[in-house]
Design a protein around this motif. Sequence first.
Motif, PDB file in Angstrom:
ATOM      1  N   SER A 115     -22.305 -25.846   0.909  1.00  0.00           N
ATOM      2  CA  SER A 115     -21.899 -26.559   2.110  1.00  0.00           C
ATOM      3  C   SER A 115     -21.457 -25.582   3.186  1.00  0.00           C
ATOM      4  CB  SER A 115     -20.770 -27.533   1.782  1.00  0.00           C
ATOM      5  OG  SER A 115     -20.252 -28.108   2.952  1.00  0.00           O
ATOM      6  N   GLU A 164     -26.430 -26.229   9.820  1.00  0.00           N
ATOM      7  CA  GLU A 164     -27.289 -26.652   8.726  1.00  0.00           C
ATOM      8  C   GLU A 164     -26.856 -28.014   8.187  1.00  0.00           C
ATOM      9  OE1 GLU A 164     -30.011 -24.723   6.789  1.00  0.00           O
ATOM     10  OE2 GLU A 164     -30.068 -24.563   8.963  1.00  0.00           O
ATOM     11  N   PRO A 165     -27.806 -28.839   7.718  1.00  0.00           N
ATOM     12  CA  PRO A 165     -27.435 -30.124   7.116  1.00  0.00           C
ATOM     13  C   PRO A 165     -26.717 -29.914   5.785  1.00  0.00           C
ATOM     14  CG  PRO A 165     -29.777 -29.696   6.821  1.00  0.00           C
ATOM     15  CD  PRO A 165     -29.262 -28.622   7.738  1.00  0.00           C
ATOM     16  N   GLU A 166     -25.889 -30.879   5.427  1.00  0.00           N
ATOM     17  CA  GLU A 166     -25.175 -30.787   4.165  1.00  0.00           C
ATOM     18  C   GLU A 166     -26.164 -30.873   2.997  1.00  0.00           C
ATOM     19  OE1 GLU A 166     -21.964 -30.177   3.588  1.00  0.00           O
ATOM     20  OE2 GLU A 166     -21.739 -29.875   5.733  1.00  0.00           O
ATOM     21  N   ARG A 246     -36.169 -29.962   7.838  1.00  0.00           N
ATOM     22  CA  ARG A 246     -34.801 -30.423   7.603  1.00  0.00           C
ATOM     23  C   ARG A 246     -34.682 -31.076   6.219  1.00  0.00           C
ATOM     24  NH1 ARG A 246     -30.338 -31.175  10.650  1.00  0.00           N
ATOM     25  NH2 ARG A 246     -28.836 -32.736   9.911  1.00  0.00           N
ATOM     26  N   ARG A 249     -34.291 -28.412   3.653  1.00  0.00           N
ATOM     27  CA  ARG A 249     -32.962 -27.817   3.660  1.00  0.00           C
ATOM     28  C   ARG A 249     -31.926 -28.765   3.064  1.00  0.00           C
ATOM     29  NH1 ARG A 249     -32.388 -22.897   3.585  1.00  0.00           N
ATOM     30  NH2 ARG A 249     -30.396 -22.931   4.682  1.00  0.00           N
ATOM     31  N   GLU A 250     -32.064 -30.057   3.338  1.00  0.00           N
ATOM     32  CA  GLU A 250     -31.103 -31.026   2.819  1.00  0.00           C
ATOM     33  C   GLU A 250     -31.148 -31.116   1.300  1.00  0.00           C
ATOM     34  OE1 GLU A 250     -30.608 -34.362   6.377  1.00  0.00           O
ATOM     35  OE2 GLU A 250     -32.135 -34.614   4.823  1.00  0.00           O
TER      36      GLU A 250
END
Length: 492
Positions: A115, A164-166, A246, A249-250
């Motif tokens: 995170s 960045e996404p979680e 995205r 990455r998520e």
Amino acid sequence: MADDAGSDKQARPSMTAAMRSSSFLKEHQQYRPPNKPENHYGIDTVVEDMQAAQISPPRQISPFNGIPSPENPPKIVESGVTHELSHPNCTPAPGTRSERLVATMFYRSAAPRVSNAIPSPNKVPSSPRAPHSPKLAALDSEIPPNMAPSSSLETFPLEPPASEPEPLDHLYGSHISPMCITSFLHLMSSFPLPPGSANPTSGHRCLKLGASHEHHPEVVELTLSPAPSPDYLSLADLRKHELIYRFEREWNVDVALRSDTLWRRYPRLVVFDMDSTLITQEVIDLLAATIKDPPDLAARVADITHRAMIGELEFDSAFRERVKLLTGLPTSIFEELRPVLDVTNGVPELIRALKRLGVKTAVLSGGFLPLTGWLAGELGIDHAHANEVVTDEATGKLTGEVKGRIVGKERKRELLLEIAKKEGVALEQVVAVGDGANDLLMMEAAGLGVAWNAKPRVQMEADTRLNGDSLLDLLHLFGFTEEEIQQLTARS
């Protein structure tokens, strides 16, 4: 005596007139259920008695009028097993053509994300006295490693990337969870379909399970029908779409998108780069590391190598510059380096599997032919091409010159086309695997270009990417399951 013996015998049992009835079956049946009155016999009375008793919960049976249709598909449900006689992804009706998209998702278990609220584990505290090397600068940077070719904010051409996404895999499972698949299907539903298409359908299957005791999916293949409209978004643009990036990455996955064609399942030629692909090292860096005078030679060669791999330097000029730094090295060094070469995990098994499938293989290296040819012979690779260095016959040492054309990006593409023509293989059935900017042209020429743990620019430009710890993952792109891969790689 005979009369005395006969008198001791018991009389033979027989039915008296009072015991007889009008039913022969009733009188001679050998077994009567206990606690049943005499007047309860026969199948009709048994059925009548069972109507009031419920032996098991009633089972819902869907009506079927004998004619399959989308509204009333033929379905058989027996002992908990459901079998349907038709499927939306079956062979299309005559006169129509299926346009399916296959998405192979690889969970990146070897590279867990953290995170934003947690400090990055890759951060290396730098000492104020120690020089800040480019490698440490890349580790300290907040820019994701596969976001851009540059890792320096000063040279970054655009604005710094957004936060960045979680990592959602922390919430729903460190594997390809049902929620991950649902999220991907929801994402793909946002792209328009070709005009006149029916409602989209999908199906998925697990290709590989994790090694943990839960055995969660780590590689999953999804089939989407129909594919998004190519008039709205080509496959090349879809692969680079920001929503796909995205999503990766998520959920900490790599998504390989391919059209579900015949050639996807049947490659006939696979071409590899050598340095950082078939082996984990850069050969020229290994050569430089053996030279102790001058002491900074290894660092100078490594810096040129890094700048060439990320595309900041032309490979040809960078290679000639590095070879000049190796002037005076004995030619026997190539034989000394053979035991030092670290073959990438899964490569011997992959080559064995490809040979069993009848697939031709080749290695096109920007390194040195003495090592490339030897490694190809050890692994059983069919074709090997690399650079030939000039040696002084009198001294047996390297002169710092290169013979003939350097095997750079243009030459690699030419060699791929030559080998494919020689073997009679259509380019749609050629796969090219590499990690550096000098591999991009041969990846573009092949039907499928695969970036293997590649540099940032290559990750963005290649058709697809693999960032695992075994090159055997390449077989999953062809639709093979882990069980089938084990059969292909087993020693005979």
